[in-house]
Scaffold this active site. Structure first.
Site, short mmCIF file in Angstrom:
data_model
loop_
_atom_site.label_atom_id
_atom_site.label_comp_id
_atom_site.label_asym_id
_atom_site.label_seq_id
_atom_site.Cartn_x
_atom_site.Cartn_y
_atom_site.Cartn_z
N HIS A 1 0.75 -1.63 0.03
CA HIS A 1 -0.41 -0.49 0.42
C HIS A 1 0.79 0.94 0.70
O HIS A 1 1.89 1.04 -0.07
CB HIS A 1 -0.64 -0.09 1.45
CG HIS A 1 0.22 -0.47 2.26
ND1 HIS A 1 0.51 0.98 3.24
CD2 HIS A 1 -0.52 -1.61 3.19
CE1 HIS A 1 1.27 0.13 3.87
NE2 HIS A 1 1.08 -1.21 4.14
N GLY B 1 2.00 3.08 2.24
CA GLY B 1 2.72 3.11 3.17
C GLY B 1 4.35 2.55 2.70
O GLY B 1 5.26 3.36 2.54
N HIS B 2 4.17 1.35 2.44
CA HIS B 2 5.09 0.49 1.63
C HIS B 2 5.53 1.18 0.55
O HIS B 2 6.99 1.74 0.68
CB HIS B 2 4.79 -0.55 1.19
CG HIS B 2 4.36 -1.52 1.75
ND1 HIS B 2 3.05 -2.50 1.95
CD2 HIS B 2 5.05 -1.98 3.31
CE1 HIS B 2 2.67 -2.91 3.11
NE2 HIS B 2 3.61 -3.43 3.61
N GLN C 1 6.07 -15.18 12.14
CA GLN C 1 6.26 -13.83 13.32
C GLN C 1 4.89 -14.17 13.41
O GLN C 1 4.41 -13.35 14.21
CB GLN C 1 6.62 -12.60 12.61
CG GLN C 1 5.56 -12.70 11.40
CD GLN C 1 6.63 -10.97 11.38
OE1 GLN C 1 7.67 -11.28 10.15
NE2 GLN C 1 5.83 -9.95 11.28
N GLU D 1 7.74 3.43 10.61
CA GLU D 1 6.98 3.74 12.25
C GLU D 1 5.97 3.26 12.35
O GLU D 1 6.06 3.44 13.35
CB GLU D 1 7.74 5.31 12.30
CG GLU D 1 8.65 5.67 12.28
CD GLU D 1 8.99 6.88 12.74
OE1 GLU D 1 7.92 7.67 12.83
OE2 GLU D 1 10.05 7.56 12.77
N LYS D 2 4.39 2.64 11.72
CA LYS D 2 3.46 1.92 12.40
C LYS D 2 4.10 1.22 13.14
O LYS D 2 3.39 1.12 13.98
CB LYS D 2 3.00 1.59 10.83
CG LYS D 2 1.57 1.02 11.88
CD LYS D 2 0.31 0.66 10.51
CE LYS D 2 1.02 -0.42 10.03
NZ LYS D 2 0.51 -2.24 11.21
N ASP D 3 5.14 0.20 12.47
CA ASP D 3 5.30 -1.10 13.51
C ASP D 3 7.16 0.21 14.24
O ASP D 3 8.34 -0.83 14.90
CB ASP D 3 5.89 -2.29 12.72
CG ASP D 3 4.28 -2.82 12.37
OD1 ASP D 3 3.60 -2.96 12.61
OD2 ASP D 3 4.55 -2.38 10.47
N SER E 1 -1.22 -3.21 5.23
CA SER E 1 -1.84 -4.36 4.75
C SER E 1 -3.17 -5.43 4.64
O SER E 1 -4.28 -5.48 4.50
CB SER E 1 -1.11 -5.56 4.31
OG SER E 1 0.35 -4.64 4.32
N ARG E 2 -3.24 -5.12 6.41
CA ARG E 2 -4.91 -5.53 7.30
C ARG E 2 -5.95 -4.91 6.79
O ARG E 2 -6.68 -4.91 7.44
CB ARG E 2 -4.13 -5.32 8.96
CG ARG E 2 -3.51 -6.31 9.31
CD ARG E 2 -2.94 -6.26 10.64
NE ARG E 2 -1.29 -6.98 11.03
CZ ARG E 2 -1.49 -8.87 11.42
NH1 ARG E 2 -3.11 -8.93 12.01
NH2 ARG E 2 -0.11 -8.99 11.39
O1 PAF Z 1 6.50 -5.06 9.24
C1 PAF Z 1 6.77 -6.14 8.32
O2 PAF Z 1 5.79 -6.75 7.11
C2 PAF Z 1 7.05 -7.48 9.06
O3 PAF Z 1 7.26 -7.32 9.81
C3 PAF Z 1 8.83 -7.37 8.03
C4 PAF Z 1 9.65 -6.57 8.55
C5 PAF Z 1 8.66 -7.56 6.88
C6 PAF Z 1 9.57 -8.88 8.57
O4 PAF Z 1 8.94 -10.22 7.76
#
Ligand code: PAF
Length: 299
Positions: A51, A53-54, A78, A167-169, A205-206
């Site tokens: 999206h 953001g990416h 993960q 920075e969202k994560d 993405s969610r």
């Molecule tokens: O932020 C993400 O999309 C994932 O946690 C990452 C950094 C690509 C690792 O799988």
């Protein structure tokens, strides 16, 4: 034209000069064939379902490097919840089109699980001085070991000068920074600002798993963070946390998992405000079974 396998449905992108690589060895030979000490290599790790953001990470990487690798890999280790992994969107063709709209010079690396996890599909055990024990780490057991495992694999494989994370994560960003200091090679971790949908929901993405109505309604998450931010100058953490709780107590279809004000370096909850410390407010909310996270700088 660089066709790395018989994925003919991607031919139109490859005709444009984009590289789509599924294989580790091929990626390494592609990168070493261009090797030139003076050139900067950027990596944008993603799980696809791209999206805006990416794309903002990709644009920043393109502006600071001469070559950019975007990895697309839904990392199984993960996901603490198998259902979440099953329903995670996989949209490689659309992702290629979006990347091509930014630049046709991107190297896209989209390996299979067995290509990256050659032995077992399992995580390494890391120690992050408690950064991984709070918030996302407390609610998603093993999540950050999975993230760190795959990020280490990708950094080791690509050996970029810089790697880009949103920075969202924010907690993930701080953990990846800590991981990078412990690696035997140099890489700069670059954090990029959150990009938002028109109603304020942080891009993720969610979000495509939400109904159209909820995508708008979930704008209340950012609105609440903004109010929390405006209270920060005059109110203490207990009062602000109580305010956020009271907002979500009234919203039957939005379930607050946590809201916390934390020190950005240690991620420990704020007790008494200190002038020389930067704080952020962190939130996780469930909407229609989808887990949404966001955060805001408080000072
Ligand atoms: O932020 C993400 O999309 C994932 O946690 C990452 C950094 C690509 C690792 O799988």
């Amino acid at each position: 034209m660089q066709i790395s396998s018989n994925y003919s449905k991607f031919a139109r992108f490859l005709n444009l000069g984009m590289k789509l690589i599924f294989d580790k060895k091929e990626l390494q030979s592609c990168l070493s064939s261009h090797e030139d000490e003076a050139k900067m290599l950027g990596l944008v790790p993603t799980m696809g379902a791209l999206h805006e953001g990416h794309l903002s990470l990709v644009r920043q990487a393109l502006s600071e490097n001469s070559r950019v690798v975007v990895s697309i890999f839904v990392n199984p280790t993960q996901f603490n919840n198998p259902e979440d992994l099953k329903k995670y969107p996989k949209t490689l063709e659309t992702d290629m089109a979006l990347l091509e709209s930014v630049s046709d010079e991107i190297i896209v690396f989209a390996p299979t699980v067995s290509e990256l996890y050659t032995q077992n599909i399992s995580s390494k055990n890391y120690s992050f001085n408690g950064l991984d024990k709070v918030m996302e780490g407390a609610f998603r057991e093993g999540h950050f070991n999975g993230v760190a495992t795959i990020v280490e694999i990708l950094l080791d494989l690509v050996r970029p000068n810089k790697a880009y994370f949103g920075e969202k994560d924010f907690q993930q960003l701080q953990i990846v920074r800590k991981l990078s200091h412990e690696l035997p090679f140099k890489v700069k971790i670059v954090g990029c600002p959150i990009v938002r949908e028109p109603h304020g929901l942080a891009m993720s993405s969610r979000n495509q798993l939400l109904s159209k109505r909820m995508r708008q309604r979930a704008g209340i998450i950012f609105k609440t963070l903004q109010t929390a931010h405006s209270m920060f100058g005059t109110k203490n953490a207990t009062v602000i946390v109580a305010y956020v709780n009271s907002v979500f107590a009234k919203e039957a279809d939005l379930e607050l998992e946590y809201f916390q004000i934390a020190d950005v370096e240690t991620l420990t909850p704020m007790q008494r405000k200190q002038d020389n410390i930067k704080y952020r407010g962190f939130i996780a909310v469930y909407a229609e079974g989808v887990r949404l996270i966001d955060n805001i700088a408080m000072n």
